[in-house]
Design a protein around this motif. Sequence first.
Motif, short mmCIF file in Angstrom:
data_model
loop_
_atom_site.label_atom_id
_atom_site.label_comp_id
_atom_site.label_asym_id
_atom_site.label_seq_id
_atom_site.Cartn_x
_atom_site.Cartn_y
_atom_site.Cartn_z
N LEU A 1 95.19 -43.22 -1.64
CA LEU A 1 94.94 -42.90 -3.04
C LEU A 1 95.00 -44.19 -3.86
O LEU A 1 95.75 -45.11 -3.53
CB LEU A 1 95.98 -41.90 -3.57
N PRO A 2 94.21 -44.27 -4.93
CA PRO A 2 94.19 -45.51 -5.72
C PRO A 2 95.36 -45.59 -6.69
O PRO A 2 95.99 -44.59 -7.04
CB PRO A 2 92.86 -45.39 -6.49
N LYS A 3 95.64 -46.81 -7.12
CA LYS A 3 96.65 -47.03 -8.14
C LYS A 3 96.30 -46.24 -9.40
O LYS A 3 95.14 -46.16 -9.79
CB LYS A 3 96.71 -48.53 -8.47
N TRP A 4 97.29 -45.61 -10.00
CA TRP A 4 97.15 -44.77 -11.17
C TRP A 4 96.42 -43.46 -10.87
O TRP A 4 96.01 -42.76 -11.79
CB TRP A 4 96.48 -45.50 -12.35
N GLY A 5 96.28 -43.16 -9.57
CA GLY A 5 95.72 -41.87 -9.18
C GLY A 5 96.48 -41.27 -8.02
O GLY A 5 95.92 -40.52 -7.22
N GLU A 6 97.75 -41.61 -7.92
CA GLU A 6 98.57 -41.18 -6.78
C GLU A 6 99.39 -39.94 -7.05
O GLU A 6 99.70 -39.17 -6.14
CB GLU A 6 99.50 -42.33 -6.37
N LYS A 7 99.76 -39.72 -8.30
CA LYS A 7 100.68 -38.62 -8.64
C LYS A 7 99.92 -37.33 -8.94
O LYS A 7 100.28 -36.26 -8.44
CB LYS A 7 101.53 -39.03 -9.84
#
Length: 274
Positions: free
Chosen positions: A226-232
Amino acid sequence: MGLDAFILGMVGVSYMSNVEPSWMEVKHVRLKLPRLPEDFSGLRIAQLSDIHIGPWMMLDRVQEILEVVIAQSPDVLALTGDFVLAYGRMTRSYMDELNQMAQLLRRVSDDLPVVAVLGNHDHLYNPGQVRAALERGGAHVLMNSVYTLARGTARFHLAGIDDFYRGNPDLNAVLAAFPPDECAVLLAHEPDFADISAETGRFDLQISGHSHGGQVVLPFIGPPILPKWGEKYFSGLYQVGKMFQYTNRGVGMTFPAVRFNCRPEMTVFTLESV
């Protein structure tokens, strides 16, 4: 058995590369927003994200996707960033494709409002060029700004923040652009920005993209990357404080150009007053 395994593997690769990436799901989401005026109850917003024009997203496919948008009869089209596929110095020019996209988008914007924000790939490529193409296509590009719909005396605000990862986001400018007691939906490319936007208490819903849902979702495990700022908040509907967060899986892809258990998505929101 070795031949069988080879054939099965080739079929699997073909499915992930050629079948699922083109098998778009139109997902309908109905939400009750506490501040939505009754005059706007039933408002329909279509969302597209992460088109990523490039080697795996030709303009004829973009046209097909926009035709599906029109068939849904939305009141508004919201585009949540990443219109091109960019990898720094390796990125080629997208001038011709962006001009063609503008022409296709104009067919939609002639009939209904189109709002958009930029994503990290747009900033990595050329944000001014992408923004200009969207505006030629009739889109309202929300760079820390707000587009307001009016029905009688009622108001409904579509807010947009510049890309949190690579852009110049200014949340205070967005908040200053609409009254604190009125209903607003925030377009933010990165879904994990919801932790910041929800704290303000000013938005009933944030809609995002960026993660592509992971592109590959392994059964019982989930997305391995998953990309940074799209993990949660990587896919679907979440409750973040008093705000809804919805993350669209996107219609395009980044490398590796495969999808598994993670179909491309168009979301159609029907918003209702409480």
